[in-house]
Every structure is written in structure tokens, then in C-alpha cells.
Design a protein around this motif. Structure first.
Motif, PDB file in Angstrom:
ATOM      1  N   MET A 258       0.827  -1.202   0.000  1.00 19.22           N
ATOM      2  CA  MET A 258       0.000   0.000   0.000  1.00 19.22           C
ATOM      3  C   MET A 258       0.861   1.252   0.000  1.00 19.22           C
ATOM      4  N   LEU A 259       1.974   1.208   0.709  1.00 19.27           N
ATOM      5  CA  LEU A 259       2.858   2.369   0.738  1.00 19.27           C
ATOM      6  C   LEU A 259       3.416   2.662  -0.651  1.00 19.27           C
ATOM      7  N   MET A 260       3.800   1.634  -1.383  1.00 21.49           N
ATOM      8  CA  MET A 260       4.324   1.851  -2.734  1.00 21.49           C
ATOM      9  C   MET A 260       3.217   2.251  -3.701  1.00 21.49           C
ATOM     10  N   TYR A 261       2.027   1.692  -3.535  1.00 24.80           N
ATOM     11  CA  TYR A 261       0.918   2.104  -4.402  1.00 24.80           C
ATOM     12  C   TYR A 261       0.558   3.574  -4.187  1.00 24.80           C
ATOM     13  N   GLN A 262       0.776   4.096  -2.993  1.00 25.34           N
ATOM     14  CA  GLN A 262       0.491   5.499  -2.707  1.00 25.34           C
ATOM     15  C   GLN A 262       1.537   6.445  -3.282  1.00 25.34           C
ATOM     16  N   HIS A 263       2.622   5.902  -3.819  1.00 23.98           N
ATOM     17  CA  HIS A 263       3.685   6.728  -4.405  1.00 23.98           C
ATOM     18  C   HIS A 263       3.845   6.417  -5.890  1.00 23.98           C
ATOM     19  N   GLN A 264       2.734   6.296  -6.603  1.00 25.01           N
ATOM     20  CA  GLN A 264       2.792   6.030  -8.034  1.00 25.01           C
ATOM     21  C   GLN A 264       3.017   7.279  -8.866  1.00 25.01           C
ATOM     22  N   LYS A 265       2.665   8.441  -8.332  1.00 25.13           N
ATOM     23  CA  LYS A 265       2.868   9.676  -9.090  1.00 25.13           C
ATOM     24  C   LYS A 265       4.351   9.900  -9.331  1.00 25.13           C
ATOM     25  N   ALA A 266       4.666  10.479 -10.472  1.00 25.01           N
ATOM     26  CA  ALA A 266       6.062  10.666 -10.845  1.00 25.01           C
ATOM     27  C   ALA A 266       6.812  11.521  -9.838  1.00 25.01           C
ATOM     28  N   SER A 267       6.134  12.493  -9.245  1.00 23.56           N
ATOM     29  CA  SER A 267       6.801  13.385  -8.293  1.00 23.56           C
ATOM     30  C   SER A 267       6.984  12.750  -6.922  1.00 23.56           C
ATOM     31  N   GLU A 268       6.299  11.645  -6.648  1.00 25.22           N
ATOM     32  CA  GLU A 268       6.367  11.019  -5.332  1.00 25.22           C
ATOM     33  C   GLU A 268       7.111   9.683  -5.343  1.00 25.22           C
ATOM     34  N   ARG A 269       7.634   9.291  -6.457  1.00 26.67           N
ATOM     35  CA  ARG A 269       8.296   7.997  -6.554  1.00 26.67           C
ATOM     36  C   ARG A 269       9.637   7.996  -5.835  1.00 26.67           C
ATOM     37  N   PHE A 270      10.092   6.806  -5.512  1.00 28.01           N
ATOM     38  CA  PHE A 270      11.384   6.628  -4.852  1.00 28.01           C
ATOM     39  C   PHE A 270      12.464   6.351  -5.902  1.00 28.01           C
ATOM     40  N   ASP A 271      13.661   6.868  -5.637  1.00 25.40           N
ATOM     41  CA  ASP A 271      14.785   6.622  -6.547  1.00 25.40           C
ATOM     42  C   ASP A 271      15.386   5.235  -6.342  1.00 25.40           C
ATOM     43  N   VAL A 272      15.296   4.719  -5.126  1.00 28.13           N
ATOM     44  CA  VAL A 272      15.812   3.383  -4.807  1.00 28.13           C
ATOM     45  C   VAL A 272      14.774   2.686  -3.935  1.00 28.13           C
ATOM     46  N   ILE A 273      14.422   1.455  -4.302  1.00 27.99           N
ATOM     47  CA  ILE A 273      13.526   0.620  -3.511  1.00 27.99           C
ATOM     48  C   ILE A 273      14.241  -0.689  -3.225  1.00 27.99           C
ATOM     49  N   ASP A 274      14.332  -1.034  -1.956  1.00 27.38           N
ATOM     50  CA  ASP A 274      14.995  -2.259  -1.525  1.00 27.38           C
ATOM     51  C   ASP A 274      13.955  -3.185  -0.904  1.00 27.38           C
ATOM     52  N   LEU A 275      13.853  -4.395  -1.441  1.00 24.71           N
ATOM     53  CA  LEU A 275      12.918  -5.405  -0.950  1.00 24.71           C
ATOM     54  C   LEU A 275      13.701  -6.653  -0.568  1.00 24.71           C
ATOM     55  N   ASP A 276      13.650  -6.996   0.706  1.00 31.83           N
ATOM     56  CA  ASP A 276      14.316  -8.203   1.204  1.00 31.83           C
ATOM     57  C   ASP A 276      13.342  -8.937   2.121  1.00 31.83           C
ATOM     58  N   PRO A 277      12.334  -9.606   1.557  1.00 35.76           N
ATOM     59  CA  PRO A 277      11.321 -10.249   2.388  1.00 35.76           C
ATOM     60  C   PRO A 277      11.763 -11.630   2.849  1.00 35.76           C
ATOM     61  N   TYR A 278      10.952 -12.208   3.708  1.00 34.33           N
ATOM     62  CA  TYR A 278      11.143 -13.600   4.089  1.00 34.33           C
ATOM     63  C   TYR A 278      10.466 -14.462   3.027  1.00 34.33           C
ATOM     64  N   GLY A 279      11.256 -15.153   2.210  1.00 32.81           N
ATOM     65  CA  GLY A 279      10.696 -15.992   1.160  1.00 32.81           C
ATOM     66  C   GLY A 279      10.596 -15.248  -0.152  1.00 32.81           C
ATOM     67  N   SER A 280       9.426 -15.296  -0.752  1.00 31.86           N
ATOM     68  CA  SER A 280       9.236 -14.758  -2.095  1.00 31.86           C
ATOM     69  C   SER A 280       8.805 -13.296  -2.054  1.00 31.86           C
ATOM     70  N   PRO A 281       9.347 -12.452  -2.942  1.00 30.69           N
ATOM     71  CA  PRO A 281       8.894 -11.054  -3.041  1.00 30.69           C
ATOM     72  C   PRO A 281       7.808 -10.868  -4.091  1.00 30.69           C
TER      73      PRO A 281
END
Length: 703
Positions: A258-281
Motif C-alpha cells: 500500500m505504501l508503494m501504491y500510494q507513491h505512483q505519481k512521478a513526483s512522489e516515486r522513490f529513486d531506490v527501492i529495496d525489498l528483502d522479504p522472508y521468502g518470495s517477493p
């Protein structure tokens, strides 16, 4: 007075029970009221429900203003090590914590839950810091900003000569001012760079990775450390205050998707996203490819290697959209499957991925990709994917591209469907059938120019990371890999197929080089042979090797792959003379390319349990009971008999055990705990009529 809006008569989950009495919103009680009382209470309940959001927002506002007025000084480190909060509140009796130091970060995590820290993943975190540093260097250089990394030599230095005559001081001052204006702006570690990178760690746990970013990576504007667990966010806030990076790291409690879906606008996007979940991402990838900025960096870790390595192909398809095969090249196939899944999800939004670095290490795979937008480039994605035809007998594989890109008039590219299949129904070498796997990414796994930049930076500053030696070794092997050759064979696979002695790595590499083909190693497997030679050439070389080390043909079945392969005379005369270029540079220099097991029981930690309870002795006891039965047998007959009695008898459960009290296994009804720790077994005294189910744990001594 404004009348409250009408609301449905149901329980509202967000209502605070502390502010409203239960019978004011538990409408099941209202059915037992009289008509007038019921309508009166219903009206009051609707009023409270209508006012609750407003009251909560006002309370939140006053709470935020109150917290802004509190002093935000650094916490007492000694108090935190002793289990005391910064405000002086003591932890419950028996509560223990551990303080560890990794890189430039120092974190506190509870002893009762090991999921907050895994020391084996230090290589992963060090490599990520190195990659993001070089990515920041590239991104900020385009804006005229130069980053400063501790330990690196300054590129530009200003030298002032104090021996100049006095009359030239005015001219020197003007020249110095011009020189300072010509110098680029700099971004240092731990400082906020207004034009820097916005980083999101979606699953932060203790916040170690985000804190290391803030203390080791320059050129950052902000780091959002997010986790869905309230306990993890509380621990994160303590660690942020402990490391004094509250100006950069922002703890967040939310669902990562939900946090990433709330930052879909071009001006609100992140330059780096790191995902390290337990198991499958897999569940986070769709949101991640939308929340990363144009040309941004997406870092993804997958620890579900059993699925990606082909143990459950249907599960791999449901998560990543591809069928995984059991193969000696399963680790590289896992990397290509993850890249295929990322590109497939990005294509839905007219975006595509460009891999920078793809690593298979320890018990996980890690990919670093950049995400771009372009409808024309998305059309080429089909030609970047391929199906894999793999022989079940000899292991020979062939790739079939999904699409075809051909040159058209005007310098354009024309895309069409590919033609196939590339193989016959039966393998041309051993006559066995083929398995179909994929689709998978068939383009290069790495950007060798970017890998070279990271390798150069790590080599020039070896004291920056604790695992710098291993990073140098792995990246050196990657720079030697053939970028345009997907998958690989292994030495033991080739020799075991025809039941012959295994040639040395240098002998097989020399034979391929003498035949005019390219060959390289792979960072994903120690005995890998990655070559552009066709499978027929490889088997010709192995036939020539078998003539030097003959196999007893009378022991081979006529239908076996070995018999059919060796029954054909080689069309190529292999030369096994060792060549100088057969030994790669990383091997000659003795770099640390493939790490041995770092510690006992290393690997992914257990999944987080409710309440933060760790497995602890329960996991160790279960490992000893179920995994070490044959390694550490009990020698004392009495102890062994008592030990066997802990296993319920499977035949007694079915009602077919004839041993009675003489049975060595337990005939008592199993308790829930015993059922979880041990699986019923067959009696060894009588032959089993029903074979054990696959994967079922059996008692010791049972064949």
C-alpha cells in the motif's frame, strides 16, 4: 446542529473501545431492547461513530504538537544496552537485548527473536551499499554534484602557495574564488542532499539496512524504513535514535504494497527501492515497478530457492509466471526467472527493466535493476524472453525465444513471433524426452561497465566493508562471465552422465578453447562451464576423454544415456593440452570467489512468530530429533529403546500392528506436541505392507 450522517448498523473496526462503551456500538444487544430505547441508543451510537474520526484526528494533532515540544537529544547508550528506554522506562524483568555492530551502524535487537538479524546476510548488505553508492555517483554527477565516500582519495585538491609576493595576493584571491565556483558541489555521508536520492526499504525489521544507508551512502535526501509490525517499528525508532540518523531515516508502519501504491505519481516515486522479504517477493513486485522513479534502482532478494530451483514448478509459475526445472544450472535459471517476472510486471505499465547486477549467493538470489518507461522498448521485451528445452537424460538444453526482432527499412525494428521448436521430440544425443521450462530472461544478467565501477570502488577502498574480499572475488568472476551465453553445464554433470572419471577444469576449458569456442566460469556454481559451444561439441569432447579413461561398456544398459552417447564416434578430436588462457585471472590471483559455510546451521532464519517468540530450543530439539537420527545414533540400548518410544507407531494408528507391548514404538495416543515433533513410523519387526509416503519422516533404524 448538523445531523450526523446515517451509518449501517454494524460493528465498526476502527472505533476506540476506550472512549465508547461497548453496548453503544455492539448492536447485537440492541435487538433485545424495546422500540423507544432501541431508537434512542441507535441515535447516540450513530453520533459517536460520526464523531470518532474527528476526535481521533484532533487527538493525533495535539499528540504530534506535544511531541514536537519534547527534547530530541541522543539517547543514553548505556541505558539502552541495559534494557532501559531513553525516557527511563525500564523493560519487563527477564527481558534481554543484544547490541551488535555492522559497518557503521550499531543496533539493538531482542534476543528472543532472531529474525531481526542474520549475520550471514552481511555480504548482501555490504554489496547493496556499494551498488547504491555507485548509482548515486552516476545520478548526482549529471546534476553537477560529487559524492564523498569515507576512505576514498579526493579527486580534486586546492593547493595554496603561501610564498607568493604580497602584491599578487589580490590576484590570487580572485583566482581562488573562481576556482571555488568551478568546483562541483559535494554530498557527504550523513548529510541531507536536497537533490539526492529518496530510498525506501519496504521490509526494514530492525532498520539495520536503512541505518547503514544513512551512515555509509552519500547523496541521500531521505530514507523511509517501513515495516508492518508495530514491534519492529518501535525497535527501529530506538535504533535510529541510537545512531543519530533521525534527520535522514523516517520509520514508517504500513503495508509495503500500500505504501508503494500510494507513491505512483512521478513526483512522489522513490529513486531506490529495496525489498528483502522472508521468502518470495512476488506479492510486492507489481507495486515496486510502479513506485520506482524513471531510471530508478530496484533491489530485490529472493530466499525461496527451493521453488526457484525447480522443486515445485507449479508454485514457481504461480509466483513468478515461469516453470522452473531441476537442473545443474538452477541458480542461474532462478536469476533469469526473477528478471523475467520483474520485466513482465513492468511491461503492464509500459515500463521495462535493465539489469545492472544479478547475484546468486548462499541461500538466496539478489538482483539490481533499473526501471525505465518507453512504449517502443517494451515491444522488444518478448524477444528478450526464452523457453528452455532440457533433456531428462543427458541434461542438454536448448533455448527458444518467444519473439523475434528483425531490422526493417528506415533503421526500425520489426517484431514478430519466433519459429520453433529448436529440438526434435527425442534428444539427438541420448534419445530421451525433453522438459519444457520458462519463460526466463535470455539477455545479459549484468551491466559489465557498472560492475566494473563497483569493483574498482571496492578495490580502492578495501577497509570500507567487512566482506570486501568476497565482493572483489564475486565481482571479478562476473566480469569474466560470457554475457551472451545463458545457463551452463557442470563438470560432474558431464562425467556422471557417461559414468567416467571427471576431467580437470583446466583440461575441459583447454579442449573447448582449442576447438575455437569461448568458455568461462560462473559465479553461481564452482564447477560451471559456460560456453558458446553446442551440446554436440561438448559430448564429442567427453567421448574423446572417455577413450583416455575407458568405461566398462558391459555394465551399461543399452537404453541408458551413457550407452547411446558412447556408441557414437566423435567427429571432433579434442586436445586436452593445458593452455595459459584456460586459467581465469580470478583463479590465478586466488580471490575469494566461493565462500565456505560461514557458521553452523547457517541460512535463512525462522519466520517471525506472533508475540516475538523465537523457536530457540524447540527448533534445535526438532533438528536433533528429525535430522540427526543417523548421524548421532544412541549407543546405549536402554536409551535407544526409550528414544524410540517417543515415535508413535504408524501401524498401530492404522490398526494393523501385531506386536502389542513388544513393539519398539509408542502405542499411546499422540499428544499435539508429540505429533508436531515426530511422524508415525512403521514397526521394524514386521515387513511393511504399505510403503511410506514421500517426504514422511520415519523412525531411526527403519529402512
Amino acid at each position: 446542529m448538523i445531523c450526523p450522517p446515517s451509518v449501517p448498523t454494524c460493528r465498526r473496526p476502527g472505533l476506540n473501545p476506550a472512549s465508547v462503551h461497548r453496548d453503544q456500538f455492539d448492536f447485537r444487544c440492541l435487538e433485545r431492547r424495546t422500540g423507544g430505547q432501541r431508537r434512542a441508543r441507535m441515535s447516540r451510537a450513530r453520533t459517536v461513530l460520526w464523531l470518532s474520526p474527528t476526535l481521533r484526528s484532533v487527538l493525533s494533532l495535539y499528540r504530534a504538537r506535544f511531541m514536537e515540544g519534547q527534547p530530541q537529544g541522543p539517547p543514553n547508550s548505556a541505558a539502552m544496552e541495559n534494557g532501559t528506554e531513553p525516557d527511563g522506562e525500564e523493560r519487563p524483568p527477564g527481558f534481554q537485548e543484544t547490541t551488535i555492530t555492522e559497518g557503521a551502524a550499531r543496533i539493538v535487537f531482542p534476543n528472543a527473536n532472531e529474525v531481526f538479524y542474520n549475520p550471514v546476510q552481511e555480504f548482501n548488505r555490504d554489496l547493496t551499499c556499494a551498488v547504491i553508492t555507485e548509482f548515486a555517483r552516476i545520478q548526482l554527477a549529471a546534476k553537477g554534484i560529487q559524492i564523498k565516500v569515507p576512505g576514498e582519495k579526493d579527486v580534486q585538491k586546492v593547493v595554496v602557495d603561501l610564498s607568493e609576493p604580497t602584491e599578487d595576493k589580490a590576484e590570487l584571491k580572485e583566482g581562488a574564488n573562481l576556482a571555488l565556483e568551478d568546483q562541483p558541489r559535494t554530498a557527504a555521508v550523513g548529510e541531507i542532499c536536497e537533490e539526492g536520492l529518496r530510498v525506501l526499504e519496504g521490509l526494514a525489521a530492525s532498520g539495520l539496512r536503512s541505518i547503514r544507508f544513512a551512515r555509509e551512502v552519500p547523496g541521500l535526501r531521505s530514507v523511509v524504513a517501513n515495516d508492518a509490525s508495530a514491534r519492529a517499528v518501535d525497535l527501529m525508532r530506538r535504533n535510529v535514535q541510537l545512531n543519530e540518523v533521525a534527520h535522514l531515516v523516517q520509520p514508517s508502519q504500513a503495508d509495503a504494497r500500500m505504501l508503494m501504491y500510494q507513491h505512483q505519481k512521478a513526483s512522489e516515486r522513490f529513486d531506490v527501492i529495496d525489498l528483502d522479504p522472508y521468502g518470495s517477493p512476488a506479492s510486492f513486485l507489481d507495486a515496486a515497478v510502479q513506485a520506482v522513479s524513471e531510471g530508478g534502482l530496484l533491489c530485490v532478494t529472493c530466499t525461496d530457492m527451493a521453488v526457484l530451483a525447480g522443486n515445485s514448478g507449479e508454485t514457481c509459475y504461480s509466483k513468478y509466471g515461469a516453470m522452473a526445472l531441476k537442473s545443474r544450472a538452477c541458480h542461474e535459471m532462478a536469476l533469469r526467472t526473477v528478471l523475467h517476472s520483474l520485466d513482465l510486471r513492468a511491461n503492464c505499465y509500459q515500463r521495462f527493466v535493465v539489469p545492472l547486477l544479478s547475484i546468486s549467493a548462499d541461500f538466496y538470489v539478489r538482483v539490481f535493476v533499473r526501471v525505465f518507461t518507453g512504449q517502443a522498448k517494451v515491444k522488444a521485451s518478448a524477444s528478450k524472453q526464452a523457453l528452455v528445452f532440457q533433456c531428462v537424460g543427458c541434461g542438454a538444453f536448448h533455448l527458444q525465444r518467444l519473439g523475434k526482432a528483425s531490422a526493417a527499412s528506415g533503421g526500425r525494428l520489426k517484431f514478430s513471433a519466433a519459429c520453433g521448436p529448436p529440438v526434435a521430440p527425442e534428444c539427438e544425443h541420448c534419445g530421451q524426452r525433453h522438459q519444457l521450462g520458462g519463460p526466463m530472461w535470455a539477455e545479459p544478467l549484468h551491466d559489465l561497465e557498472f560492475v566494473g565501477r563497483v569493483l574498482e570502488a571496492v578495490s580502492a577502498n578495501p577497509g570500507r566493508f567487512h566482506t570486501a574480499e568476497r565482493i572483489r572475488g564475486v565481482l571479478s568472476v562476473i566480469t569474466e562471465e560470457l554475457p551472451d551465453v545463458p545457463l551452463y553445464y557442470t563438470l560432474d554433470q558431464l562425467s556422471s552422465t557417461i559414468h567416467c572419471n571427471t576431467p580437470s577444469l583446466l583440461q575441459l576449458r583447454s579442449a573447448l578453447l582449442h576447438a575455437g569456442f569461448r568458455v568461462s566460469l560462473s559465479h553461481a556454481c564452482k564447477n560451471a562451464v559456460k560456453t558458446d559451444a553446442p551440446s554436440s561439441t561438448l559430448w564429442d569432447i567427453m567421448r574423446c576423454w572417455e577413450k583416455e579413461c575407458p568405461v566398462k561398456r558391459e555394465r551399461l544398459s543399452e537404453s541408458s544415456p551413457a550407452f547411446r552417447i558412447l556408441s557414437v564416434e566423435p567427429r571432433l578430436q579434442a586436445n586436452f593440452t593445458i593452455r595459459d588462457d584456460a586459467n581465469p585471472s580470478s583463479r590465478q590471483r586466488g580471490l575469494k570467489r566461493f565462500q565456505a559455510n560461514p557458521e553452523a546451521n547457517w541460512g535463512p532464519r525462522p519466520r517471525a512468530r506472533p508475540g516475538g517468540k523465537a523457536a530457540g530450543e524447540t527448533v534445535e530439539e526438532r533438528r536433533r530429533l528429525l535430522q540427526n537420527k543417523r548421524k548421532e545414533p544412541v549407543e546405549d540400548p536402554a536409551e535407544r529403546a526409550a528414544w524410540l518410544k517417543t515415535f508413535p507407531c504408524k501401524r498401530f494408528k492404522e490398526g494393523t500392528c501385531q506386536q502389542g507391548g513388544q513393539c519398539c514404538y509408542s502405542h499411546s495416543p499422540p499428544s499435539p506436541k508429540a505429533t508436531a515433533e515426530a511422524t508415525p513410523t512403521d514397526c521394524p519387526e514386521a515387513p511393511s505392507q504399505n510403503p511410506a509416503e514421500p517426504g514422511a519422516a520415519t523412525g531411526p533404524g527403519t529402512e
